[in-house]
Design a protein around this motif. Structure first.
Motif, mmCIF file in Angstrom:
data_model
loop_
_atom_site.group_PDB
_atom_site.id
_atom_site.type_symbol
_atom_site.label_atom_id
_atom_site.label_comp_id
_atom_site.label_asym_id
_atom_site.label_seq_id
_atom_site.Cartn_x
_atom_site.Cartn_y
_atom_site.Cartn_z
ATOM 1 N N SER A 48 0.815 -1.219 0.000
ATOM 2 C CA SER A 48 0.000 0.000 0.000
ATOM 3 C C SER A 48 0.848 1.268 0.000
ATOM 4 O O SER A 48 0.334 2.367 -0.284
ATOM 5 C CB SER A 48 -0.924 0.007 1.223
ATOM 6 N N VAL A 49 2.144 1.144 0.299
ATOM 7 C CA VAL A 49 3.039 2.303 0.299
ATOM 8 C C VAL A 49 3.486 2.645 -1.125
ATOM 9 O O VAL A 49 3.858 3.784 -1.412
ATOM 10 C CB VAL A 49 4.269 2.024 1.197
ATOM 11 N N ILE A 50 3.442 1.658 -2.020
ATOM 12 C CA ILE A 50 3.988 1.838 -3.373
ATOM 13 C C ILE A 50 3.323 2.993 -4.128
ATOM 14 O O ILE A 50 4.020 3.779 -4.785
ATOM 15 C CB ILE A 50 3.897 0.519 -4.165
ATOM 16 N N PRO A 51 1.980 3.154 -4.098
ATOM 17 C CA PRO A 51 1.378 4.307 -4.798
ATOM 18 C C PRO A 51 1.931 5.652 -4.331
ATOM 19 O O PRO A 51 2.085 6.578 -5.143
ATOM 20 C CB PRO A 51 -0.111 4.175 -4.479
ATOM 21 N N ASN A 52 2.244 5.777 -3.040
ATOM 22 C CA ASN A 52 2.851 7.014 -2.541
ATOM 23 C C ASN A 52 4.244 7.211 -3.136
ATOM 24 O O ASN A 52 4.648 8.337 -3.455
ATOM 25 C CB ASN A 52 2.936 6.992 -1.018
ATOM 26 N N MET A 53 4.977 6.109 -3.280
ATOM 27 C CA MET A 53 6.299 6.185 -3.907
ATOM 28 C C MET A 53 6.181 6.614 -5.368
ATOM 29 O O MET A 53 6.951 7.456 -5.850
ATOM 30 C CB MET A 53 6.994 4.827 -3.814
ATOM 31 N N ILE A 54 5.211 6.029 -6.061
ATOM 32 C CA ILE A 54 5.021 6.366 -7.479
ATOM 33 C C ILE A 54 4.626 7.833 -7.631
ATOM 34 O O ILE A 54 5.073 8.515 -8.561
ATOM 35 C CB ILE A 54 3.963 5.433 -8.102
ATOM 36 N N GLN A 55 3.810 8.321 -6.719
ATOM 37 C CA GLN A 55 3.414 9.724 -6.766
ATOM 38 C C GLN A 55 4.631 10.639 -6.654
ATOM 39 O O GLN A 55 4.754 11.631 -7.397
ATOM 40 C CB GLN A 55 2.418 10.021 -5.644
ATOM 41 N N LYS A 56 5.539 10.318 -5.740
ATOM 42 C CA LYS A 56 6.772 11.101 -5.593
ATOM 43 C C LYS A 56 7.637 10.972 -6.843
ATOM 44 O O LYS A 56 8.266 11.940 -7.298
ATOM 45 C CB LYS A 56 7.553 10.604 -4.376
ATOM 46 N N TRP A 57 7.676 9.771 -7.403
ATOM 47 C CA TRP A 57 8.452 9.531 -8.628
ATOM 48 C C TRP A 57 7.911 10.372 -9.776
ATOM 49 O O TRP A 57 8.678 11.001 -10.515
ATOM 50 C CB TRP A 57 8.397 8.037 -8.943
ATOM 51 N N ARG A 58 6.610 10.405 -9.919
ATOM 52 C CA ARG A 58 5.996 11.202 -10.986
ATOM 53 C C ARG A 58 6.222 12.699 -10.754
ATOM 54 O O ARG A 58 6.186 13.499 -11.701
ATOM 55 C CB ARG A 58 4.506 10.896 -11.071
ATOM 56 N N ALA A 59 6.465 13.063 -9.503
ATOM 57 C CA ALA A 59 6.740 14.472 -9.194
ATOM 58 C C ALA A 59 8.178 14.859 -9.520
ATOM 59 O O ALA A 59 8.545 16.035 -9.385
ATOM 60 C CB ALA A 59 6.438 14.740 -7.726
ATOM 61 N N GLY A 60 8.992 13.861 -9.915
ATOM 62 C CA GLY A 60 10.346 14.188 -10.355
ATOM 63 C C GLY A 60 11.467 13.581 -9.545
ATOM 64 O O GLY A 60 12.648 13.799 -9.863
ATOM 65 N N TYR A 61 11.162 12.795 -8.531
ATOM 66 C CA TYR A 61 12.210 12.171 -7.721
ATOM 67 C C TYR A 61 12.678 10.864 -8.376
ATOM 68 O O TYR A 61 11.873 10.116 -8.931
ATOM 69 C CB TYR A 61 11.717 11.905 -6.304
ATOM 70 N N ASP A 62 13.973 10.617 -8.285
ATOM 71 C CA ASP A 62 14.558 9.425 -8.898
ATOM 72 C C ASP A 62 14.628 8.240 -7.935
ATOM 73 O O ASP A 62 14.640 7.089 -8.369
ATOM 74 C CB ASP A 62 15.979 9.733 -9.396
ATOM 75 N N VAL A 63 14.703 8.514 -6.650
ATOM 76 C CA VAL A 63 14.705 7.475 -5.621
ATOM 77 C C VAL A 63 13.718 7.878 -4.538
ATOM 78 O O VAL A 63 13.759 9.006 -4.040
ATOM 79 C CB VAL A 63 16.103 7.277 -4.992
ATOM 80 N N VAL A 64 12.828 6.960 -4.185
ATOM 81 C CA VAL A 64 11.881 7.194 -3.093
ATOM 82 C C VAL A 64 12.010 6.024 -2.133
ATOM 83 O O VAL A 64 11.637 4.899 -2.452
ATOM 84 C CB VAL A 64 10.422 7.303 -3.600
ATOM 85 N N TYR A 65 12.576 6.276 -0.973
ATOM 86 C CA TYR A 65 12.821 5.197 -0.018
ATOM 87 C C TYR A 65 11.813 5.242 1.131
ATOM 88 O O TYR A 65 11.306 6.312 1.491
ATOM 89 C CB TYR A 65 14.255 5.256 0.522
ATOM 90 N N GLY A 66 11.521 4.062 1.660
ATOM 91 C CA GLY A 66 10.592 3.964 2.773
ATOM 92 C C GLY A 66 11.292 4.240 4.088
ATOM 93 O O GLY A 66 12.312 3.616 4.401
#
Length: 321
Positions: free
Chosen positions: A105-123
């Motif tokens: 369930s955390v993955i969609p939040n990571m994808i949202q950050k990725w689409r905002a321009g981040y290359d790495v999104v860590y938990g």
């Protein structure tokens, strides 16, 4: 900028997860069903001794998005991650453990950050459910020591659960360290990074595959890969040894009985310091020696699903549209 038809690869290292692997697959497939992106699941079996690989292969007959890498023996969690990201075809790659303590369930939040321009999104873990007090304390201590003494900025309270853009994955895939410390390498390569916070769940089935011995080895690999502070500490150990020696000589001039006691204690202290210094130097030398052999990092016995998948990536994205 990532598009809505992006392919997301989820890499899952597996070691003796027979008790919970079917549940993991069903939860992930149910999660994927309601997402906008295309997904592939890459299970990397790290020499399991149980029926993990049989159950994954069986599930592959049901789900076409499952890919399998089977090591010839146990090479270790970090190398399983390394192999998985090298085989991943995704525009972005998510790394997570097969026990699902890191929830999908955390993955969609990571994808949202990725689409905002981040290359790495860590938990970033807020809590660690289902773990012993000893493990929580030692893990917290390690992350803070590593953060303070390493020559790169490794975020606190983060494991390997993260999303990485394709260009980050391509860069990591070029690295050939025999004993990689993946979360450190991700920090080392740089790029634009951020975090999402989450609560780590209790393991649903089976038992942890990171006992104290493996935790200690991982910590050692991290320290020797990204810090020279342990080597510098040997200088301080040497200075302390000199002080003890001078103090011993001073006491010996005044009291023979005290001298015997002090000499015995000093002998043990100095011996311990010498052995500690030799051990620290030995760890660094072994990493150099290991790298000089130029052996492959791991051996793959079998892989399933990758060839046909490469041919159909464009079709999957077109169908999604």
């Amino acid at each position: 900028m990532p598009n809505n038809q992006a392919l997301i690869s989820i890499v899952l290292p597996v070691f003796n997860e027979e008790a919970g692997i079917n549940n993991t697959i069903e939860i992930l497939e149910k999660f994927i069903k309601y997402q906008a992106e295309q997904y592939e699941l890459i299970f990397v079996d790290d020499g399991s001794k149980d029926k993990s690989i049989e159950l994954i292969n069986k599930a592959q007959n049901k789900y076409s998005n499952i890919k399998v890498i089977e090591f010839s023996r146990n090479f270790g969690h970090q190398l399983a991650i390394t192999a998985g990201i090298r085989y991943a075809n995704g525009d972005a790659v998510v790394v997570m453990d097969a026990d699902l303590q890191d929830p999908p369930s955390v993955i969609p939040n990571m994808i949202q950050k990725w689409r905002a321009g981040y290359d790495v999104v860590y938990g970033k873990r807020l809590v660690r459910e289902g773990e012993t007090l000893f493990k929580k304390i030692t893990a917290k201590t390690f992350y803070r020591v590593m953060h303070r003494i390493s020559n790169i900025d490794i975020p606190l309270d983060t494991g390997d659960f993260r999303l990485m853009d394709r260009k980050v994955v391509n860069t990591l895939s070029k690295l050939k360290e025999p004993e990689p410390f993946v979360r450190g390498l991700v920090s080392w390569v740089g790029f634009k990074q951020t975090s999402v916070q989450y609560e780590r769940q209790e393991r649903l089935a089976g038992e942890t595959k990171y006992p104290l011995s493996k935790m200690t080895r991982l910590a050692s690999d991290g320290l020797t890969s990204f810090s020279d502070v342990p080597l510098k500490l040997i200088n301080y150990v040497g200075a302390i040894s000199i002080i003890i020696g001078l103090l011993y000589g001073f006491i010996m001039m005044f009291n023979q009985f005290t001298t015997v006691i002090f000499a015995t204690s000093a002998l043990f202290v100095l011996s311990g310091m010498i052995m500690l210094g030799m051990g620290i130097i030995g760890n660094y030398l072994f990493r150099t020696f290991d790298a000089s052999k130029h052996r492959p990092q791991y051996v793959i016995a079998n892989s399933y699903g990758f060839q046909s998948h490469r041919k159909n990536i464009k079709t999957l994205k077109q169908n999604k549209g």
